[in-house]
Write an enzyme that holds these catalytic residues in place. Sequence first.
Site, PDB file in Angstrom:
ATOM      1  N   TYR A  65      40.079  42.517  51.993  1.00 17.61           N
ATOM      2  CA  TYR A  65      39.302  41.896  50.912  1.00 17.61           C
ATOM      3  C   TYR A  65      37.805  41.967  51.207  1.00 17.61           C
ATOM      4  O   TYR A  65      36.991  42.153  50.297  1.00 17.61           O
ATOM      5  CB  TYR A  65      39.776  40.457  50.641  1.00 17.61           C
ATOM      6  CG  TYR A  65      41.001  40.462  49.745  1.00 17.61           C
ATOM      7  CD1 TYR A  65      40.868  40.513  48.365  1.00 17.61           C
ATOM      8  CD2 TYR A  65      42.274  40.507  50.287  1.00 17.61           C
ATOM      9  CE1 TYR A  65      41.983  40.576  47.538  1.00 17.61           C
ATOM     10  CE2 TYR A  65      43.394  40.569  49.474  1.00 17.61           C
ATOM     11  CZ  TYR A  65      43.242  40.599  48.102  1.00 17.61           C
ATOM     12  OH  TYR A  65      44.340  40.689  47.286  1.00 17.61           O
ATOM     13  N   GLN A 100      41.608  40.413  33.739  1.00 18.86           N
ATOM     14  CA  GLN A 100      42.455  40.390  34.937  1.00 18.86           C
ATOM     15  C   GLN A 100      41.629  40.788  36.157  1.00 18.86           C
ATOM     16  O   GLN A 100      42.127  40.756  37.280  1.00 18.86           O
ATOM     17  CB  GLN A 100      43.606  41.383  34.784  1.00 18.86           C
ATOM     18  CG  GLN A 100      44.519  41.093  33.605  1.00 18.86           C
ATOM     19  CD  GLN A 100      45.454  42.266  33.326  1.00 18.86           C
ATOM     20  OE1 GLN A 100      46.501  42.409  33.947  1.00 18.86           O
ATOM     21  NE2 GLN A 100      45.061  43.129  32.404  1.00 18.86           N
ATOM     22  N   ASN A 101      40.384  41.188  35.921  1.00 16.02           N
ATOM     23  CA  ASN A 101      39.576  41.713  37.028  1.00 16.02           C
ATOM     24  C   ASN A 101      38.964  40.593  37.850  1.00 16.02           C
ATOM     25  O   ASN A 101      38.544  39.568  37.304  1.00 16.02           O
ATOM     26  CB  ASN A 101      38.478  42.626  36.489  1.00 16.02           C
ATOM     27  CG  ASN A 101      39.055  43.840  35.787  1.00 16.02           C
ATOM     28  OD1 ASN A 101      40.236  44.143  35.964  1.00 16.02           O
ATOM     29  ND2 ASN A 101      38.260  44.514  34.989  1.00 16.02           N
ATOM     30  N   HIS A 118      42.847  36.212  37.068  1.00 14.21           N
ATOM     31  CA  HIS A 118      43.283  36.506  38.437  1.00 14.21           C
ATOM     32  C   HIS A 118      42.260  36.071  39.487  1.00 14.21           C
ATOM     33  O   HIS A 118      42.315  36.529  40.626  1.00 14.21           O
ATOM     34  CB  HIS A 118      43.614  38.001  38.579  1.00 14.21           C
ATOM     35  CG  HIS A 118      44.827  38.402  37.774  1.00 14.21           C
ATOM     36  ND1 HIS A 118      45.208  39.714  37.582  1.00 14.21           N
ATOM     37  CD2 HIS A 118      45.739  37.654  37.115  1.00 14.21           C
ATOM     38  CE1 HIS A 118      46.311  39.754  36.835  1.00 14.21           C
ATOM     39  NE2 HIS A 118      46.641  38.514  36.527  1.00 14.21           N
TER      40      HIS A 118
HETATM   41  N1  APR Z   1      38.475  53.208  30.741  1.00 17.37           N
HETATM   42  C1  APR Z   1      39.581  52.567  30.261  1.00 17.37           C
HETATM   43  N2  APR Z   1      40.769  52.563  30.890  1.00 17.37           N
HETATM   44  C2  APR Z   1      40.869  53.233  32.046  1.00 17.37           C
HETATM   45  C3  APR Z   1      39.784  53.930  32.609  1.00 17.37           C
HETATM   46  C4  APR Z   1      38.543  53.897  31.911  1.00 17.37           C
HETATM   47  N3  APR Z   1      37.461  54.520  32.366  1.00 17.37           N
HETATM   48  N4  APR Z   1      40.200  54.514  33.770  1.00 17.37           N
HETATM   49  C5  APR Z   1      41.494  54.164  33.940  1.00 17.37           C
HETATM   50  N5  APR Z   1      41.899  53.398  32.894  1.00 17.37           N
HETATM   51  C6  APR Z   1      43.199  52.774  32.696  1.00 17.37           C
HETATM   52  C7  APR Z   1      44.382  53.471  33.303  1.00 17.37           C
HETATM   53  O1  APR Z   1      44.876  54.480  32.428  1.00 17.37           O
HETATM   54  C8  APR Z   1      45.384  52.325  33.467  1.00 17.37           C
HETATM   55  O2  APR Z   1      46.168  52.153  32.309  1.00 17.37           O
HETATM   56  O3  APR Z   1      43.156  51.512  33.350  1.00 17.37           O
HETATM   57  C9  APR Z   1      44.489  51.102  33.660  1.00 17.37           C
HETATM   58  C10 APR Z   1      44.492  50.511  35.046  1.00 17.37           C
HETATM   59  O4  APR Z   1      45.751  49.972  35.302  1.00 17.37           O
HETATM   60  P1  APR Z   1      46.056  49.172  36.647  1.00 17.37           P
HETATM   61  O5  APR Z   1      45.516  49.925  37.803  1.00 17.37           O
HETATM   62  O6  APR Z   1      47.507  48.834  36.650  1.00 17.37           O
HETATM   63  O7  APR Z   1      45.166  47.845  36.503  1.00 17.37           O
HETATM   64  P2  APR Z   1      45.521  46.480  35.747  1.00 17.37           P
HETATM   65  O8  APR Z   1      46.299  46.721  34.528  1.00 17.37           O
HETATM   66  O9  APR Z   1      44.216  45.760  35.621  1.00 17.37           O
HETATM   67  O10 APR Z   1      46.428  45.745  36.833  1.00 17.37           O
HETATM   68  C11 APR Z   1      46.826  44.433  36.570  1.00 17.37           C
HETATM   69  O11 APR Z   1      47.688  44.246  38.797  1.00 17.37           O
HETATM   70  O12 APR Z   1      47.576  44.538  41.108  1.00 17.37           O
HETATM   71  C12 APR Z   1      47.340  43.692  40.065  1.00 17.37           C
HETATM   72  O13 APR Z   1      46.001  41.796  40.151  1.00 17.37           O
HETATM   73  C13 APR Z   1      45.918  43.189  39.968  1.00 17.37           C
HETATM   74  O14 APR Z   1      44.708  42.465  37.996  1.00 17.37           O
HETATM   75  C14 APR Z   1      45.512  43.510  38.547  1.00 17.37           C
HETATM   76  C15 APR Z   1      46.844  43.635  37.837  1.00 17.37           C
END
Ligand code: APR
Length: 238
Positions: A65, A100-101, A118
């Site tokens: 972290y 969620q960020n 989160h």
């Molecule tokens: N603009 C928009 N979307 C994008 C971009 C971009 N430039 N680049 C990537 N993406 C999309 C990807 O296609 C994908 O669908 O962002 C998404 C990211 O997905 P994840 O990595 O699964 O992230 P997230 O959905 O925020 O994860 C949810 O999982 O591990 C946990 O706590 C963590 O908050 C997180 C949660």
Amino acid sequence: MSDEVWGWVRAAKRIAVLTGAGMSAESGVPTFRDAQTGLWAKFDPSQLATEEAFRAKPSMVWDWYAFRREMIAKVEPNAGHKALADFALRYPGRLTLITQNVDGLHQRAGSRHVLALHGNIADDKWLDPPKACCNAAAAVAGSPPYCERCGNLLRPDVVWFGEPLPLRALAAAEEAARACDLMLVVGTSGVVYPAAGLARTSAGKVVIVNPHPSDLDDAADAVLRGTAAQLLPQLLED
Ligand code: APR
């Protein structure tokens, strides 16, 4: 940009926005699940993002972290973060931002009242319920820092797998989803609940902004295949 979606934004009195890791990808923050670059392609979440992992290997998890905190401190909000913050300033009370960020980039772009489901990676909290002796400002420096008297450990104030979401933020997000005319779902794979479920309870139209397919595409009235930094400024301009 579809004229129809642009019209929905103009007409919407209440807009809820749900963002995920893709929101910050163009700032240089890696996502979790993108195939090559996602954090969970390189690291095992069960070893890093659970309370069990922290109790088993506190130094390793703390250091991971700390590495992410340093990386996030070096990046800047992108044009998408700014477009959301500027829209909320121009139209007070019209947009509820749910994220969620944990990276704080919405807040650094000027968004206020962000519902951070989160948590925030920059903040710490006590691992065990704090006693009178637990004073974060006086914690003994270490990896992780700890209470000199009782040994309680500080941990990042983020929601790990298996942990409940902050109640008030979740309730406000649920209310915003129920009451909105339009929900923008930006940069999330839509696989982590309960956050992803908000898109399925939206009373209004659902518009997805994501260059790739997501698990929420079936809930969408429109899917915009593009990135957050490209599309949000166009979508939210006057
Ligand atoms: N603009 C928009 N979307 C994008 C971009 C971009 N430039 N680049 C990537 N993406 C999309 C990807 O296609 C994908 O669908 O962002 C998404 C990211 O997905 P994840 O990595 O699964 O992230 P997230 O959905 O925020 O994860 C949810 O999982 O591990 C946990 O706590 C963590 O908050 C997180 C949660």
